[in-house]
Scaffold this motif. Structure first.
Motif, mmCIF file in Angstrom:
data_model
loop_
_atom_site.group_PDB
_atom_site.id
_atom_site.type_symbol
_atom_site.label_atom_id
_atom_site.label_comp_id
_atom_site.label_asym_id
_atom_site.label_seq_id
_atom_site.Cartn_x
_atom_site.Cartn_y
_atom_site.Cartn_z
ATOM 1 N N VAL A 667 -43.495 8.500 3.695
ATOM 2 C CA VAL A 667 -43.592 9.259 4.949
ATOM 3 C C VAL A 667 -45.033 9.155 5.445
ATOM 4 O O VAL A 667 -45.947 9.756 4.876
ATOM 5 C CB VAL A 667 -43.177 10.731 4.739
ATOM 6 C CG1 VAL A 667 -43.293 11.492 6.059
ATOM 7 C CG2 VAL A 667 -41.763 10.820 4.199
ATOM 8 N N LEU A 668 -45.224 8.364 6.503
ATOM 9 C CA LEU A 668 -46.570 8.186 7.035
ATOM 10 C C LEU A 668 -47.095 9.462 7.677
ATOM 11 O O LEU A 668 -48.263 9.799 7.541
ATOM 12 C CB LEU A 668 -46.573 7.058 8.077
ATOM 13 C CG LEU A 668 -46.260 5.658 7.567
ATOM 14 C CD1 LEU A 668 -46.261 4.688 8.740
ATOM 15 C CD2 LEU A 668 -47.287 5.215 6.537
ATOM 16 N N HIS A 669 -46.228 10.155 8.377
ATOM 17 C CA HIS A 669 -46.661 11.372 9.083
ATOM 18 C C HIS A 669 -45.448 12.265 9.277
ATOM 19 O O HIS A 669 -44.345 11.786 9.544
ATOM 20 C CB HIS A 669 -47.277 11.011 10.437
ATOM 21 C CG HIS A 669 -47.552 12.197 11.313
ATOM 22 N ND1 HIS A 669 -48.534 13.112 11.016
ATOM 23 C CD2 HIS A 669 -46.970 12.629 12.453
ATOM 24 C CE1 HIS A 669 -48.547 14.046 11.944
ATOM 25 N NE2 HIS A 669 -47.601 13.773 12.828
ATOM 26 N N SER A 670 -45.646 13.547 9.120
ATOM 27 C CA SER A 670 -44.601 14.526 9.403
ATOM 28 C C SER A 670 -45.217 15.647 10.216
ATOM 29 O O SER A 670 -46.362 16.048 9.984
ATOM 30 C CB SER A 670 -44.001 15.075 8.106
ATOM 31 O OG SER A 670 -44.963 15.809 7.376
ATOM 32 N N GLY A 671 -44.475 16.120 11.172
ATOM 33 C CA GLY A 671 -45.004 17.170 12.029
ATOM 34 C C GLY A 671 -43.904 17.954 12.687
ATOM 35 O O GLY A 671 -42.707 17.697 12.492
ATOM 36 N N VAL A 672 -44.321 18.925 13.483
ATOM 37 C CA VAL A 672 -43.401 19.826 14.178
ATOM 38 C C VAL A 672 -43.540 19.590 15.664
ATOM 39 O O VAL A 672 -44.650 19.453 16.182
ATOM 40 C CB VAL A 672 -43.717 21.296 13.829
ATOM 41 C CG1 VAL A 672 -42.831 22.233 14.614
ATOM 42 C CG2 VAL A 672 -43.543 21.525 12.343
ATOM 43 N N THR A 676 -43.864 12.315 20.524
ATOM 44 C CA THR A 676 -44.807 12.011 21.596
ATOM 45 C C THR A 676 -45.163 10.531 21.598
ATOM 46 O O THR A 676 -44.771 9.756 20.699
ATOM 47 C CB THR A 676 -46.084 12.851 21.444
ATOM 48 O OG1 THR A 676 -46.728 12.496 20.203
ATOM 49 C CG2 THR A 676 -45.756 14.336 21.435
ATOM 50 N N GLU A 677 -45.921 10.141 22.621
ATOM 51 C CA GLU A 677 -46.353 8.749 22.738
ATOM 52 C C GLU A 677 -47.281 8.364 21.598
ATOM 53 O O GLU A 677 -47.308 7.212 21.161
ATOM 54 C CB GLU A 677 -47.053 8.568 24.085
ATOM 55 C CG GLU A 677 -47.193 7.128 24.521
ATOM 56 C CD GLU A 677 -47.701 7.006 25.941
ATOM 57 O OE1 GLU A 677 -47.942 5.868 26.390
ATOM 58 O OE2 GLU A 677 -47.859 8.046 26.601
ATOM 59 N N THR A 678 -48.043 9.328 21.090
ATOM 60 C CA THR A 678 -48.918 9.058 19.941
ATOM 61 C C THR A 678 -48.104 8.685 18.710
ATOM 62 O O THR A 678 -48.468 7.770 17.962
ATOM 63 C CB THR A 678 -49.781 10.290 19.649
ATOM 64 O OG1 THR A 678 -50.479 10.652 20.828
ATOM 65 C CG2 THR A 678 -50.768 9.992 18.532
ATOM 66 N N ASP A 679 -46.983 9.389 18.497
ATOM 67 C CA ASP A 679 -46.110 9.061 17.366
ATOM 68 C C ASP A 679 -45.556 7.648 17.503
ATOM 69 O O ASP A 679 -45.475 6.903 16.516
ATOM 70 C CB ASP A 679 -44.967 10.077 17.275
ATOM 71 C CG ASP A 679 -45.473 11.496 17.083
ATOM 72 O OD1 ASP A 679 -46.501 11.655 16.403
ATOM 73 O OD2 ASP A 679 -44.844 12.432 17.605
ATOM 74 N N VAL A 680 -45.184 7.283 18.708
ATOM 75 C CA VAL A 680 -44.643 5.933 18.917
ATOM 76 C C VAL A 680 -45.724 4.882 18.654
ATOM 77 O O VAL A 680 -45.458 3.834 18.061
ATOM 78 C CB VAL A 680 -44.092 5.811 20.352
ATOM 79 C CG1 VAL A 680 -43.646 4.379 20.636
ATOM 80 C CG2 VAL A 680 -42.921 6.770 20.549
ATOM 81 N N GLY A 681 -46.961 5.164 19.087
ATOM 82 C CA GLY A 681 -48.049 4.230 18.812
ATOM 83 C C GLY A 681 -48.303 4.049 17.330
ATOM 84 O O GLY A 681 -48.515 2.929 16.849
ATOM 85 N N LEU A 682 -48.258 5.142 16.565
ATOM 86 C CA LEU A 682 -48.431 5.051 15.119
ATOM 87 C C LEU A 682 -47.289 4.276 14.481
ATOM 88 O O LEU A 682 -47.499 3.466 13.567
ATOM 89 C CB LEU A 682 -48.520 6.460 14.524
ATOM 90 C CG LEU A 682 -48.616 6.560 13.004
ATOM 91 C CD1 LEU A 682 -49.847 5.831 12.498
ATOM 92 C CD2 LEU A 682 -48.653 8.018 12.564
ATOM 93 N N ALA A 683 -46.078 4.520 14.964
ATOM 94 C CA ALA A 683 -44.927 3.811 14.407
ATOM 95 C C ALA A 683 -45.011 2.318 14.700
ATOM 96 O O ALA A 683 -44.660 1.485 13.855
ATOM 97 C CB ALA A 683 -43.637 4.396 14.979
#
Length: 837
Positions: A667-672, A676-683
């Motif tokens: 799991v690279l990142h988990s959040g609540v 968002t666009e930031t999550d898509v960029g990280l993915a």
């Protein structure tokens, strides 16, 4: 052109004889020169006969509109008109440009006048300010001089009275004074007396003072002194005139010393000059500026050097403001009990709570299972208020159940009568025992035909839970959430247990609570479900919870209504946080916003250092081993976003359990909150999918995902999420290679064949020999070669396979060391797809 005497002349073009004269030219630097100028008369052209008619045809105009000119040949009337218009337009442009230049020049002149006026105004204001300062300084100087003269007169009068001579001495002195009346003399004083202000000469008295003019003129090497410096110098001079400066009493301060402190802050806490502290550090051999940080031991030496007292404090002392004092017995009041309903998945926990609340909670949960901790308040028929926490029963929500057990007073263990004790039931029992809270067993689904409550009680004995019917102390009630059977008895058992516990709290104090659940709401921001444990939480209270802080903007109860306050054992949703806290964090009300912010920043810094220390606490060998292990392990990276903190933690824990020695889920990142666009960029950078649990991606995130090819998958039931991730991780497993032996052959003879090499004459003794199969050469039951067949022949024909009992010829690919008596083992490889258990 030159005149008769050979000098150069300046000429003007024109026909006819000219007149000569001299002109005096002036140059720079005062130089002059005489130049001979020849002026020629204008040549008069006499028109030829017939020219008048031509002129009349053109209107008496020349080629370009001049009078008396002759039109050039080949120019039409239209061309002449066009030239006239062009000439007029050029003249109009010249007039317009001249007007524009004049306007610009006028504007520049006005701007220069305005700037000159502003400059003069500023200079005038500056002169007035300087004159005011000068007048003020002279006024203060005059007042001080008058005060000093009055003090001197008093001192002289006192000295005269103390040294009054005897009457006969006074008479003798008077006679002497009458005999010799000396001429009035000017009293002379030395420079020291003038500096001290004791001389009577006014110029001498003022010679030691610093006037405003002297200060402004830069008397000391061009440096200008401030008014404060001038006043300090005047004060020193006055004290010197009065008989010496009085030493001020040293103020000893209690200095709180943290583990590290800057030089400027240390000087501020000691009320000393920063320059003095820096000087003391230099004398100790430490070269430090005011912004540098020094350790506590060095700071302690400096504090002792300046004569102050030191008190060691820690960064953790900021949390001392929230240390609660023990409540007095007379301040305590009864509070409602907090009951947590636990049990295995699908044993009817939420349905039982529905029956008690006369509502429907289960219908709103995806898949019919509870995936959040629900907090509700129920008022019984007797008017007693009960606070219920409904925890999920699925195995992935173990941590959520553990948090529920930490804040509860009574645990209701729900066990289905037709299913008995299950794994999550055992976990709930362990949580209740670890929390040290009493337990009530509710044997649910008693209305079913397959119900066997006796088996439930017997199974509980294996886990050291002895119910009352088994001569134990744990209350057990047979209930049915479907028919409502036994609900009254369950509530009575809860009331009895609460009465035994004598639950009390002090509502008249700052609130203390526990975060049951936290989420990021799109419209309301971070929202925390808080169970108040002590005190009263009111709207407008400033609080700190974990690494977050805030001010209570609104309180919402379990029915969705806004309330002004929440007392002990009341669950409410709190709005007004600056971030999403962790479920299980403790909420404390503070006095000021600065205290809350300082505590939250300290906790965040401590958590960051702890994570950094955990990452750095490895040796080089461990790092190398980890890199080696990672090289042999395939990873499936994912990014998780959930609606609430508890679900995110449960998903991360479930993902960590998927995998084996070859494959694991990371799991690279988990959040609540929403994707968002930031999550898509990280993915995209990590090449992983984005998993949304009860959340959706916003419009910019969806557009970015479509452009970048990032997969976003939505789930509302944790079973489906775990199964899909497990299937994806199984795809990373390498297929298992299984060998199936299909035949054996014995080598009878070995032949040499041109263009082929050695060929073995074989007899297939078992199974079948295939051209596409793999082969091994065994000699004395030891494998000496493994490879493929170059040729498989039956008599002279190439064949694909030879069955048992038949003879054939075999030749190995790139291998010739074959002998009679060797055994050929023939096998086929089969790939079997593997899956994670």
């Amino acid at each position: 052109m030159s005149d008769n005497d050979g000098k150069k002349t300046l000429g003007v073009r024109g026909g006819g004889a000219g007149r000569s004269g001299s002109v005096k030219q002036s140059f720079s630097h005062g130089r002059t020169k005489n130049v001979v100028v020849e002026t020629k008369r204008k040549r008069v052209v006499v028109p030829k006969p017939g020219a008048g008619a031509a002129a009349g045809a053109t209107g008496g105009k020349g080629p370009i509109g001049g009078s008396g000119g002759k039109r050039p040949a080949g120019i039409s009337d239209a061309e002449m008109e066009r030239r006239l218009k062009a000439l007029q337009a050029a003249k109009a442009r010249e007039v317009e440009e001249a007007a524009q230049r004049e306007a610009e020049e006028k504007a520049r002149a006005e701007e220069r006048d305005r700037l000159r006026a502003e400059k003069e105004q500023k200079e005038r204001e500056q002169r007035e300010a300087e004159e005011a300062i000068k007048r003020k300084a002279e006024e203060e100087e005059r007042k001080e001089r008058e005060a000093r003269e009055a003090e001197e007169k008093k001192a002289k009068a006192a000295a005269a009275a103390a040294a009054q001579p005897a009457p006969e001495d006074a008479a003798r002195k008077a006679r002497d004074a009458g005999k010799a009346a000396p001429a009035p003399r000017r009293e002379t004083v030395d420079n020291d007396d003038r500096g001290r202000g004791r001389g009577r000469d006014d110029s001498g008295r003022r010679s030691g003072k610093l006037t405003l003019n002297q200060a402004l003129s830069g008397g000391e090497g061009g440096r200008q002194k401030s008014m404060a410096a001038m006043k300090r110098k005047q004060e020193r001079a006055r004290q010197k005139a009065m008989g010496g400066a009085q030493a001020r009493e040293k103020v000893i301060r209690d200095v709180q010393l943290p583990e590290a402190i800057t030089v400027a802050e240390l000087a501020n806490r000691m009320a000393e000059r920063v320059a003095d502290v820096v000087k003391a550090l230099m004398q100790m051999g430490i070269m430090a500026t005011q912004n540098q940080t020094i350790d506590a031991d060095t700071a302690e030496l400096i504090i002792e050097e300046f004569g102050h007292k030191m008190t060691r404090v820690s960064d953790a002392d900021v949390e001392d403001v929230i240390q609660q004092v023990e409540d007095k017995e007379e301040d305590l009041q009864s509070r409602p009990p907090v009951i947590t309903i636990m049990g295995h998945v699908d044993h009817g926990k939420t349905s039982l709570l529905d029956a008690i609340r006369n509502t429907s909670v289960t219908s709103g949960e995806a898949g019919g299972i509870t995936q959040h901790i629900g907090a509700y308040q129920v008022t019984t028929k007797d008017g007693q208020v009960l606070s219920f926490l409904d925890t999920p029963g699925h195995a992935a929500f173990t941590s959520m159940r553990s948090r529920g057990a930490q804040v509860t007073d009574i645990v209701v263990l729900v066990v289905a009568a037709d299913d008995a004790v299950m794994p999550q039931t055992v976990e709930a029992i362990n949580h209740a025992k670890a929390a040290g809270v009493p337990m009530i067993v509710a044997i649910n689904k008693i209305d079913k035909h397959s119900a066997n409550p006796t088996k439930v009680r017997t199974d509980l004995l294996q886990h050291e839970v002895v119910v009352e019917q088994m001569s134990g102390e744990v209350q057990d009630v047979e209930v049915s959430a479907h028919t409502g059977q036994g609900l009254d008895q369950l509530l009575e058992a809860i009331a009895l247990q609460a009465e035994i516990l004598e639950l009390k709290a002090n509502p008249n104090r700052p609130a203390v609570g526990a975060v049951i659940e936290a989420q990021l709401d799109v419209g309301r921001g971070p929202v925390a479900t808080v169970l108040v444990q002590n005190g009263t939480l009111r709207q407008g209270d400033i609080f700190v919870v974990g690494e977050q802080y805030g001010k209570v903007r609104a309180l919402i109860n379990d029915k969705g209504e806004r309330v002004a306050e929440a007392g002990p054992s009341v669950p409410v949703e709190v709005l007004g946080l600056n971030g999403t806290p962790e479920a299980g964090d403790v909420l404390n009300v503070t006095e000021t916003d600065a205290q809350a912010r300082e505590i939250a920043e300290y906790r965040a810094h401590a958590a960051k250092e702890k994570r950094a220390a955990a990452g750095a606490a490895t040796t080089l060998d461990q790092l190398l081993q980890k890199a080696k292990d990672d090289a042999n392990v395939s990873e499936l990276p994912i990014l998780v976003k959930a609606d609430v903190q508890g679900s995110a933690e449960a998903i991360v824990q479930a993902m960590e359990k998927i995998g084996n020695d070859e494959v694991r889920v990371r799991v690279l990142h988990s959040g609540v909150g929403a994707i968002t666009e930031t999550d898509v960029g990280l993915a995209e950078a990590s090449g992983c999918p984005v998993i949304g649990f009860n959340v959706r991606a916003n419009a910019p995130a969806r557009n970015a995902a479509n452009q970048k090819g990032v997969e976003i998958r939505y789930y509302s039931v944790i079973y489906d999420l775990v199964d899909d991730v497990k299937a994806a991780a199984s795809g990373l497993l390498s297929n298992e290679i299984r060998e199936n032996f299909i035949g054996y052959a014995n080598i009878k003879e070995v032949f040499k064949v041109s263009n082929v090499g050695k060929v073995a004459g074989c007899l297939v003794t078992e199974g079948v020999a295939r051209r596409s199969a793999g082969v091994r050469l065994l000699r004395d039951n030891v494998v000496i070669h493994e490879g493929t067949l170059k040729t498989l022949k039956r008599f002279k024909d190439e064949v694909s396979e030879v069955i048992s009992g038949q003879e054939c010829g075999m030749a190995f690919e790139n291998y010739d060391d074959i002998r009679p008596g060797d055994v050929i083992e023939i096998f086929e490889r089969e790939e079997i797809k593997r899956t994670l258990a």
